[in-house]
Enzyme design. Sequence first.
Site, PDB file in Angstrom:
ATOM      1  N   HIS B 217       0.810  -1.209   0.000  1.00  0.00           N
ATOM      2  CA  HIS B 217       0.000   0.000   0.000  1.00  0.00           C
ATOM      3  C   HIS B 217       0.846   1.264   0.000  1.00  0.00           C
ATOM      4  CE1 HIS B 217      -4.238  -1.681   0.724  1.00  0.00           C
ATOM      5  NE2 HIS B 217      -3.500  -2.497   0.006  1.00  0.00           N
ATOM      6  N   SER B 221      -0.280  -1.296  -6.389  1.00  0.00           N
ATOM      7  CA  SER B 221      -0.157  -2.520  -7.165  1.00  0.00           C
ATOM      8  C   SER B 221       0.492  -2.251  -8.510  1.00  0.00           C
ATOM      9  CB  SER B 221      -1.545  -3.129  -7.400  1.00  0.00           C
ATOM     10  OG  SER B 221      -2.072  -3.604  -6.193  1.00  0.00           O
ATOM     11  N   LYS B 245     -14.387  -7.905  -8.168  1.00  0.00           N
ATOM     12  CA  LYS B 245     -13.566  -8.767  -9.022  1.00  0.00           C
ATOM     13  C   LYS B 245     -12.878  -9.851  -8.172  1.00  0.00           C
ATOM     14  CE  LYS B 245     -10.392  -8.531 -12.892  1.00  0.00           C
ATOM     15  NZ  LYS B 245      -9.975  -7.685 -14.010  1.00  0.00           N
ATOM     16  N   ASP B 246     -12.341  -9.432  -7.021  1.00  0.00           N
ATOM     17  CA  ASP B 246     -11.702 -10.398  -6.133  1.00  0.00           C
ATOM     18  C   ASP B 246     -12.703 -11.434  -5.634  1.00  0.00           C
ATOM     19  OD1 ASP B 246      -9.176  -9.442  -6.339  1.00  0.00           O
ATOM     20  OD2 ASP B 246      -9.129  -8.418  -4.401  1.00  0.00           O
ATOM     21  N   GLU B 289       4.937 -33.995  -0.512  1.00  0.00           N
ATOM     22  CA  GLU B 289       3.715 -33.454  -1.087  1.00  0.00           C
ATOM     23  C   GLU B 289       4.045 -32.767  -2.417  1.00  0.00           C
ATOM     24  OE1 GLU B 289       1.237 -34.901   0.553  1.00  0.00           O
ATOM     25  OE2 GLU B 289       0.239 -33.083   1.235  1.00  0.00           O
TER      26      GLU B 289
HETATM   27  C1  HEM Z   1      -0.119 -21.799   6.854  1.00  0.00           C
HETATM   28  C2  HEM Z   1      -1.140 -22.477   7.240  1.00  0.00           C
HETATM   29  C3  HEM Z   1      -1.164 -23.984   7.395  1.00  0.00           C
HETATM   30  C4  HEM Z   1      -0.714 -24.959   6.527  1.00  0.00           C
HETATM   31  C5  HEM Z   1      -0.052 -24.755   5.157  1.00  0.00           C
HETATM   32  C6  HEM Z   1      -1.001 -26.235   7.150  1.00  0.00           C
HETATM   33  C7  HEM Z   1      -0.713 -27.482   6.589  1.00  0.00           C
HETATM   34  C8  HEM Z   1      -1.030 -28.709   7.151  1.00  0.00           C
HETATM   35  C9  HEM Z   1      -0.865 -29.982   6.509  1.00  0.00           C
HETATM   36  C10 HEM Z   1      -0.252 -30.202   5.123  1.00  0.00           C
HETATM   37  C11 HEM Z   1      -1.330 -30.940   7.355  1.00  0.00           C
HETATM   38  C12 HEM Z   1      -1.396 -32.444   7.089  1.00  0.00           C
HETATM   39  C13 HEM Z   1      -2.789 -32.810   6.642  1.00  0.00           C
HETATM   40  C14 HEM Z   1      -2.955 -34.294   6.528  1.00  0.00           C
HETATM   41  O1  HEM Z   1      -2.322 -34.888   5.655  1.00  0.00           O
HETATM   42  O2  HEM Z   1      -3.691 -34.851   7.338  1.00  0.00           O
HETATM   43  C15 HEM Z   1      -1.759 -30.294   8.558  1.00  0.00           C
HETATM   44  C16 HEM Z   1      -2.279 -30.943   9.664  1.00  0.00           C
HETATM   45  C17 HEM Z   1      -2.684 -30.316  10.834  1.00  0.00           C
HETATM   46  N1  HEM Z   1      -2.703 -28.947  11.073  1.00  0.00           N
HETATM   47 FE1  HEM Z   1      -2.159 -27.506   9.723  1.00  0.00          FE
HETATM   48  N2  HEM Z   1      -1.595 -26.015   8.370  1.00  0.00           N
HETATM   49  C18 HEM Z   1      -1.708 -24.669   8.562  1.00  0.00           C
HETATM   50  C19 HEM Z   1      -2.241 -24.043   9.665  1.00  0.00           C
HETATM   51  C20 HEM Z   1      -2.617 -24.691  10.852  1.00  0.00           C
HETATM   52  C21 HEM Z   1      -2.991 -24.034  12.082  1.00  0.00           C
HETATM   53  C22 HEM Z   1      -3.031 -22.516  12.272  1.00  0.00           C
HETATM   54  C23 HEM Z   1      -3.285 -25.015  13.002  1.00  0.00           C
HETATM   55  C24 HEM Z   1      -3.719 -24.885  14.450  1.00  0.00           C
HETATM   56  C25 HEM Z   1      -4.095 -23.799  15.000  1.00  0.00           C
HETATM   57  C26 HEM Z   1      -3.119 -26.287  12.351  1.00  0.00           C
HETATM   58  C27 HEM Z   1      -3.347 -27.523  12.962  1.00  0.00           C
HETATM   59  C28 HEM Z   1      -3.187 -28.756  12.347  1.00  0.00           C
HETATM   60  C29 HEM Z   1      -3.479 -30.030  12.957  1.00  0.00           C
HETATM   61  C30 HEM Z   1      -4.029 -30.256  14.375  1.00  0.00           C
HETATM   62  C31 HEM Z   1      -3.172 -31.012  12.012  1.00  0.00           C
HETATM   63  C32 HEM Z   1      -3.285 -32.546  12.200  1.00  0.00           C
HETATM   64  C33 HEM Z   1      -4.589 -33.073  11.749  1.00  0.00           C
HETATM   65  C34 HEM Z   1      -4.556 -33.529  10.310  1.00  0.00           C
HETATM   66  O3  HEM Z   1      -3.595 -34.186   9.934  1.00  0.00           O
HETATM   67  O4  HEM Z   1      -5.492 -33.221   9.597  1.00  0.00           O
HETATM   68  N3  HEM Z   1      -2.704 -26.049  11.056  1.00  0.00           N
HETATM   69  N4  HEM Z   1      -1.577 -28.919   8.408  1.00  0.00           N
END
Ligand code: HEM
Lengths: 200, 446
Positions: B217, B221, B245-246, B289
């Site tokens: 900002h 852009s 648009k967004d 992945e």
């Molecule tokens: C930048 C944001 C985030 C990304 C890119 C991300 C990515 C991921 C990925 C790739 C998995 C594995 C999913 C699977 O194969 O089961 C996962 C699992 C998990 N994430 Fe995140 N996550 C993000 C944010 C968060 C946040 C903010 C929390 C908690 C406050 C969180 C909690 C969990 C938990 C508890 C799991 C395990 C359960 C599962 O496997 O589904 N994640 N996350």
Amino acid sequence: MTDTTQAAGPVAGQAAGEPAPEAETAEDGATRRDFLMLTAAATGAVGVAGFGWALVDMMNPAADTLALATTEVDLSGVEPGQAITVMWRGKPVFIRHRTNGEIMSAEAANLDDLPDPEPDSARIVGGRTEWLVVVGVCTHLGCIPLGQRSGDSQGDFGGWFCPCHGSHYDTSGRIRRGPAPDNLPVPEYQFVEDLRIRIG
Amino acid sequence: MAHASPPPAFKNPMVRWIDSRLPVFTLMQKEYGVFPMPRNANYFWNFGAIAMVMLMVMIVTGIFLSMHYTPHVDHAFNSVERIMRDVNYGWLMRYVHMNGASFFFIAVYIHIFRGLYYGSYKAPRELLWMLGVVILLLMMATAFMGYVLPWGQMSFWGVTVITNLFSAIPMVGDSVVTWLWGGFAVENATLNRFFSLHYLLPFVIVGVVFLHVAALHVTGSNNPTGIDPKGPQDTLPFHPYFTIKDTFGLVVFLLIYCGFVFFAPNFMGHPDNYIPAQPLVTPAHIVPEWYFLPFYAMLRAITFDFLFIEAKLGGVIVMFASVFILFLLPWLDTSRVRSARFRPIYKWFFWVLFVNVLILGQVGALAADDPFEMFGISFGFISATTVGQICTFYYFFHFLVLLPLLGKFETPLPLPRSIHESVLPKGARGGGPLPAGAAAKPMGKA
Ligand code: HEM
Ligand code: FES
């Protein structure tokens, strides 16, 4: 920081009509405020560094993890040509009862051909050439090489083969081909009885 | 910017009361209401907003997943299965989170390639771009640690292989790895800290996104012509022109995302991750992945020692360098023209780079000794590793050699005199006051 004129700002004392309190100035121009500043900063720096180190070291293995450091293994049931896997410090340890052919091929290897040259004799304990004990973790990126179970690929050198990126280990656990840089490490161990070892 | 009309006074007395004490409404009005956007921004300019929405989706679903997830080696896998089977709508939250990571990366990768094509990294947007690279690195760390949490086979062996990369550091490598693990192998201590950091890092990302947007900002852009807006006739207020648009683009994106969540939730995952982690059995073929595949291919491309650098360390250096080189991009590209539209040679090399990265992704998915194949066609004469090496070389060649030289030798096409000249129909051109007609109407409203 050292100039006392800063103190001549609108401080309370001045507002009341008093002259600005002059900090006592040493001959070299340093003031009491400089001294306070330096001591406070030094104390703070030591505190932050100490606390930072505590945080970093907190991530290292805890005392109970370190304590699980020895394992005893009974070798009596392992026939020549067979291998067993035991856990030590959370890692697999490969114990192979080598056949004569395997021992000979391990001893015959030309050290100049090895990426990590080490004679077979340096990799066995107490002259017991039939027993090979190595940590079963690929020295490349930590996969578990195949070759312990019958039917596993043992690679091109009759030892182990790591499927992750194709490292071949020989019958002495030495790296022969592939991306792994080092031989499978021989853990510290000793024979406590004829057919009993203690690892660690 | 100077020509933005002053924010109108708020009518609602409650809003006025708050705003005079905490000027959040003024701020929003300034940054998202009247904020001047180049009028020609196309749909590629949607992906920043889309990425922001994805970040929110990840945080919300993540927080609710955490309420049922157990970060312990004995329970993690089962707790995720319980989320899938027993927890109300657990399956939905997990699939939204799992596919959300993929779609977050899709949005961000499009966003980045948009920047590469239109030269959005060039002055004065260098810091803005670099903050973006920081976000990318944080996202990678977050996604990597998240993938460990379900504690399946791929979780376990992925983290084993990647943490072992650090053992390549000379002298202290092994101590560093032990420190990362909190033990002598990947174990409970490792899972726990990864959960803690996986929870933390997305909020750090929110912080960096804030700085990213703040920097945006200041400069405003970029746009498809790459030339700066010269006056009010070149821009439109953000609201309602770009909010709509967004929103439209976002909904299309979310619908595709929903398609995956509801109809192919495991399409982008690996079936082995539904096998509980077995520390003694390495799967035959470990793959990260999809969004990490090009980087994984570059890691594996270095199979030879280079001077005193061992192959293993070399691979690690190359992999990290492939991202860190983006920090230097604003200075590596010596051309003063931003948009590829007016760079007849760069335009082609951009697409070559794009295809190169796709091929790297394919190489990353193959086993190292496999013959190379793509789109089901096998190229038996060349191994995946060799292709990976060629493409890795080209990747760095593009940034380190082509870009610095192109700026010197390429003759850019003539730039339009202004944005509105480039977008208005021929008859309406001329730089003077806007003639009445469809294209001019928006200004009347603003
Ligand atoms: C930048 C944001 C985030 C990304 C890119 C991300 C990515 C991921 C990925 C790739 C998995 C594995 C999913 C699977 O194969 O089961 C996962 C699992 C998990 N994430 Fe995140 N996550 C993000 C944010 C968060 C946040 C903010 C929390 C908690 C406050 C969180 C909690 C969990 C938990 C508890 C799991 C395990 C359960 C599962 O496997 O589904 N994640 N996350
Ligand atoms: S981990 Fe064994 S070859 Fe890479």
